[in-house]
Design a protein around this motif. Sequence first.
Motif, PDB file in Angstrom:
ATOM      1  N   THR A 363       0.819  -1.226   0.000  1.00 55.26           N
ATOM      2  CA  THR A 363       0.000   0.000   0.000  1.00 55.26           C
ATOM      3  C   THR A 363       0.846   1.266   0.000  1.00 55.26           C
ATOM      4  O   THR A 363       0.606   2.177  -0.819  1.00 55.26           O
ATOM      5  CB  THR A 363      -0.950  -0.011   1.201  1.00 55.26           C
ATOM      6  OG1 THR A 363      -1.798  -1.172   1.119  1.00 55.26           O
ATOM      7  CG2 THR A 363      -1.817   1.232   1.229  1.00 55.26           C
ATOM      8  N   PRO A 364       1.832   1.442   0.913  1.00 54.00           N
ATOM      9  CA  PRO A 364       2.632   2.676   0.874  1.00 54.00           C
ATOM     10  C   PRO A 364       3.341   2.890  -0.457  1.00 54.00           C
ATOM     11  O   PRO A 364       3.448   4.024  -0.930  1.00 54.00           O
ATOM     12  CB  PRO A 364       3.636   2.472   2.010  1.00 54.00           C
ATOM     13  CG  PRO A 364       2.958   1.537   2.945  1.00 54.00           C
ATOM     14  CD  PRO A 364       2.190   0.611   2.066  1.00 54.00           C
ATOM     15  N   LEU A 775       9.956  -1.976  11.821  1.00 56.32           N
ATOM     16  CA  LEU A 775       9.407  -1.473  13.079  1.00 56.32           C
ATOM     17  C   LEU A 775       8.540  -0.225  12.884  1.00 56.32           C
ATOM     18  O   LEU A 775       7.467  -0.121  13.513  1.00 56.32           O
ATOM     19  CB  LEU A 775      10.540  -1.214  14.074  1.00 56.32           C
ATOM     20  CG  LEU A 775      11.225  -2.474  14.624  1.00 56.32           C
ATOM     21  CD1 LEU A 775      12.322  -2.111  15.612  1.00 56.32           C
ATOM     22  CD2 LEU A 775      10.210  -3.396  15.284  1.00 56.32           C
ATOM     23  N   PRO A 776       8.934   0.778  12.058  1.00 60.03           N
ATOM     24  CA  PRO A 776       8.008   1.906  11.817  1.00 60.03           C
ATOM     25  C   PRO A 776       6.664   1.460  11.247  1.00 60.03           C
ATOM     26  O   PRO A 776       5.612   1.982  11.646  1.00 60.03           O
ATOM     27  CB  PRO A 776       8.782   2.789  10.827  1.00 60.03           C
ATOM     28  CG  PRO A 776      10.204   2.503  11.116  1.00 60.03           C
ATOM     29  CD  PRO A 776      10.253   1.046  11.478  1.00 60.03           C
ATOM     30  N   ARG A 777       6.669   0.482  10.359  1.00 58.27           N
ATOM     31  CA  ARG A 777       5.408  -0.020   9.806  1.00 58.27           C
ATOM     32  C   ARG A 777       4.572  -0.704  10.897  1.00 58.27           C
ATOM     33  O   ARG A 777       3.352  -0.517  10.976  1.00 58.27           O
ATOM     34  CB  ARG A 777       5.690  -1.007   8.662  1.00 58.27           C
ATOM     35  CG  ARG A 777       6.127  -0.353   7.365  1.00 58.27           C
ATOM     36  CD  ARG A 777       6.601  -1.412   6.361  1.00 58.27           C
ATOM     37  NE  ARG A 777       6.922  -0.806   5.071  1.00 58.27           N
ATOM     38  CZ  ARG A 777       6.157  -0.869   3.991  1.00 58.27           C
ATOM     39  NH1 ARG A 777       5.000  -1.508   4.036  1.00 58.27           N
ATOM     40  NH2 ARG A 777       6.511  -0.284   2.870  1.00 58.27           N
ATOM     41  N   ALA A 778       5.254  -1.535  11.722  1.00 58.59           N
ATOM     42  CA  ALA A 778       4.527  -2.217  12.794  1.00 58.59           C
ATOM     43  C   ALA A 778       3.957  -1.210  13.793  1.00 58.59           C
ATOM     44  O   ALA A 778       2.815  -1.358  14.268  1.00 58.59           O
ATOM     45  CB  ALA A 778       5.467  -3.197  13.493  1.00 58.59           C
ATOM     46  N   GLY A 786      -4.856  -0.180  10.177  1.00 59.50           N
ATOM     47  CA  GLY A 786      -4.167  -1.451  10.021  1.00 59.50           C
ATOM     48  C   GLY A 786      -3.745  -1.745   8.596  1.00 59.50           C
ATOM     49  O   GLY A 786      -2.958  -2.664   8.366  1.00 59.50           O
ATOM     50  N   ASP A 787      -4.248  -0.989   7.628  1.00 61.90           N
ATOM     51  CA  ASP A 787      -3.916  -1.271   6.227  1.00 61.90           C
ATOM     52  C   ASP A 787      -2.772  -0.416   5.698  1.00 61.90           C
ATOM     53  O   ASP A 787      -2.501  -0.411   4.499  1.00 61.90           O
ATOM     54  CB  ASP A 787      -5.150  -1.072   5.360  1.00 61.90           C
ATOM     55  CG  ASP A 787      -5.709   0.341   5.469  1.00 61.90           C
ATOM     56  OD1 ASP A 787      -5.140   1.148   6.256  1.00 61.90           O
ATOM     57  OD2 ASP A 787      -6.698   0.637   4.777  1.00 61.90           O
TER      58      ASP A 787
END
Length: 905
Positions: A363-364, A775-778, A786-787
Amino acid sequence: MHSLPSAGRTLLPDHTGTARLAMTSEADSGRHGARSGMLRRWTREEDSAVLIDVAPTAERAGPYGSTALHAAVSEMGGPQTAAYRAGSPAKPKIDFVLVWEEDLKQVRQQDSATQDKTHTHRTWRETFLNNLRAAGLHVDQCDIQDEDSAVHYMLLSAAWAALCYYAEDLRLKLPLQELPNQASNWSAGLLEKLRLPNILQEEVPDLPPEYYSCQFKVSKLPRFLGSDNQNTFFTNTKRHQILFEILAKTPYGHEKKSLFGIDQLLAEGVFQAAFPLHDGPFVLPPEGPQPQALNQRQILRQHWARWSKWNKYQPLDHVRRYFGEKVALYFAWLGFYTGWLLPAAVVGTLVFLVGCFMMFSDTPMQELCSSDDSFQMCPLCSDCPFWQLSSACALVKAGRLFDHGGTVFFSLFMALWAVLLLEYWKRKSATLAYRWDCSDYEDIEERPRPQFAAAAPKTALNPITGEDEPYFPEKSRARRMLAGSVVVLMMVAVVVMCLVSIILYRAIMSILVSRSNNTLLAAWASRIASLTGSVVNLIFILILSKVYVSLAHILTRWEMHRTQTKFEDAFTLKVFIFQFVNFYSSPIYIAFFKGRFVGYPGNYHTLFGVRNEECAAGGCLIELAQELLVIMVGKQLINNAQEIFLPKLQGWWQRFRLRSKKRKAEVSGVSDQAPWEADYTLLPCEGLFEEYLEMVLQFGFITIFVAACPLAPLFALLNNWVEIRLDARKFVCERRRPVAERAQDIGIWFHILTGITHLAVISNAFLLAFTSDFLPRAYYQWSGPGDLRGFLNFTLAHAPPAFAAAHNRTCRYQAFRDNNGHYSRTYWNLLAIRLAFIIVFEHVVFSIGRLLDLLVPDIPESVEIKVKREYYLAKQALAENEVLFGTPGAKDGSPVSETHLSPQV
């Protein structure tokens, strides 16, 4: 082994300018009377013998520190005396060859200084050869000469008495009883249990037998297998070891001036080469491979050193018999490591394919590529233009190949893989050391280096053997090692300076490319600078490596290490420290320092007036992967190209130099090339250091930075499949035969591999925590949608108002900062999460690794049982021997000491 010619052959020019053949022999000539008048009485504890001495100074320190070389001959009657009596067959085996070349044309044109040097070399050479004869060696000479040059071959063979004396003096182990060969492979056993065909198995002819063995004792000679045949009792490798020991300690001048040993003569150019002969040609006979007619070299060529055997087990027992334990252990390690790379390569490839799939569904990344003009980025330098983040779409996609959730799993997998690899190698190494009868070699059996023995200033009692041995004060060695460490630090500083210059080059190149009018080229400025910087860095690495290896060798010799193992360990550690910094400094900079000290718009940090580098769009992980591939794969390609083409060029040049002599020999009727001539055209064997270093550096690349490049194990596997057969062909076909050396294990390389494994756990924890976006995504998924929608905007900060006002436009940059350039709360929350992740990751991996260490014993239980069983059988055999040989067969009526018996499975 080859037999000595009855007479040497010399090609001498006649008055007409053509070459004629003259036969010479100097083995028994009258000018070798140095042996006469040198016999004296010598008494030992078990037997009396005659000592052949080379100098009056032989009365002093015995076989270690003195200039004496001994050849013992038994005086007592009985069967063992007949077997031990000095003597040689009519055509003794050639054990060693010395070669020196002479340019006759240049000799006639020499000035006085050059003539003095030539005369000195001639004197040293004659003294050395005379001392070899006095030590009991047979020296025959074969010369090939024309009007311009000459090549002199000195063919050495040892008398039976010298072989027996030195075999005992060197504590060589010889067979007592033959055992069935019990070599096995765990994969072969597994496939047999599953009743599956084993395509890796191949029947190799002439399988070497296995023995009970113990240290050779002259007084117990009849108890050893084959003692009734002087020609075959000592194997070729044992004879080579004995001859090399004599050559390494024989003086040619004053010992205190280090005028001793063949190594020094080779360094001075007195001799051009010294080598044992191969067992014959490696080319198969015209009638085809007949197993019963092949020599050992042809067997290795047919069943090992061929590309078509890439999928077969290595015949390690044959390698060990021909090249010795040290070479065999290297190939055992290389094959073991390559086999373990297979699961790592499979898992890494699957992780990479997952990245390929996620590249199209992330998505990003989709937000970035479809953003058009939504994210205007701040300039990359003071004179550079503003740019659109969407122009870096291809870079971000490439980065997503290596930076995703599967990378965390793969890092954990590789950390445990490395721990298990070393644990199971310890088991494999212990099994091989036991089977090859060298389990206690380094602790008990290894003698002082010949160079150390001759140069040590004093002797001292060895508490283990109870013998006087050469001694060098530990305080003096410590001072020398400290001085050497300073030199190592200076060379490391040179590497760091080169790294700084590469960093500045990349920064300047990035600025220059960014100023281009081409929008696409400007967006790729950082990647272009990084790629060219990697190539320049590789060139620096290769140049500095050659310089430092020579320097490290000089320093290690100066430190006066007692044994060859300690010498090699000290040399290896010096070189590896330097090479570690040399090869890994640039990847470490990219992984942990690049982009950390950039600053923010309006307050950028600089290095020597140049703005610090920042990570390109897509992060530094893709740049680290690129750096790894350039250095690791580039080094492998260069090394393989060198190993394939360089020996061919060097061999061609060597044959070209000798071609005129060979042609004139053929004109004179000597058309067959002698074995020593054929072996002299081969390249000298340069040892195993470079081979080990290449594999250990590769191991570091695929473990320390594996989070950045899951494909690294695959490239390593492909390289090693080529490397095994390439090295095998080099040893069998392209190099002169090395002197067989014993070894207990792979030495300090194992400890270096263990250190790399521990460092890899820490490195991958920091890579995942600080370099990856995992970790930034988590954190964003946990605290927001959440998406991952909006994650791209979440990672971009706004330029400070002062900067926007100065340029009359606003822009974004990648950081977790507020509008004033200060770190935001998100930055500190992420920092705490990153540090916690590092602690948890390390503790989990180290705990599992420690558990595996406890569960996997270092020595297999089956080997321990065999050791106990065979020592029990050995005691029973000794009891029988006491009855059988306790009277006329043994001089003192005593059996072989149990402490000397070391059964070989």
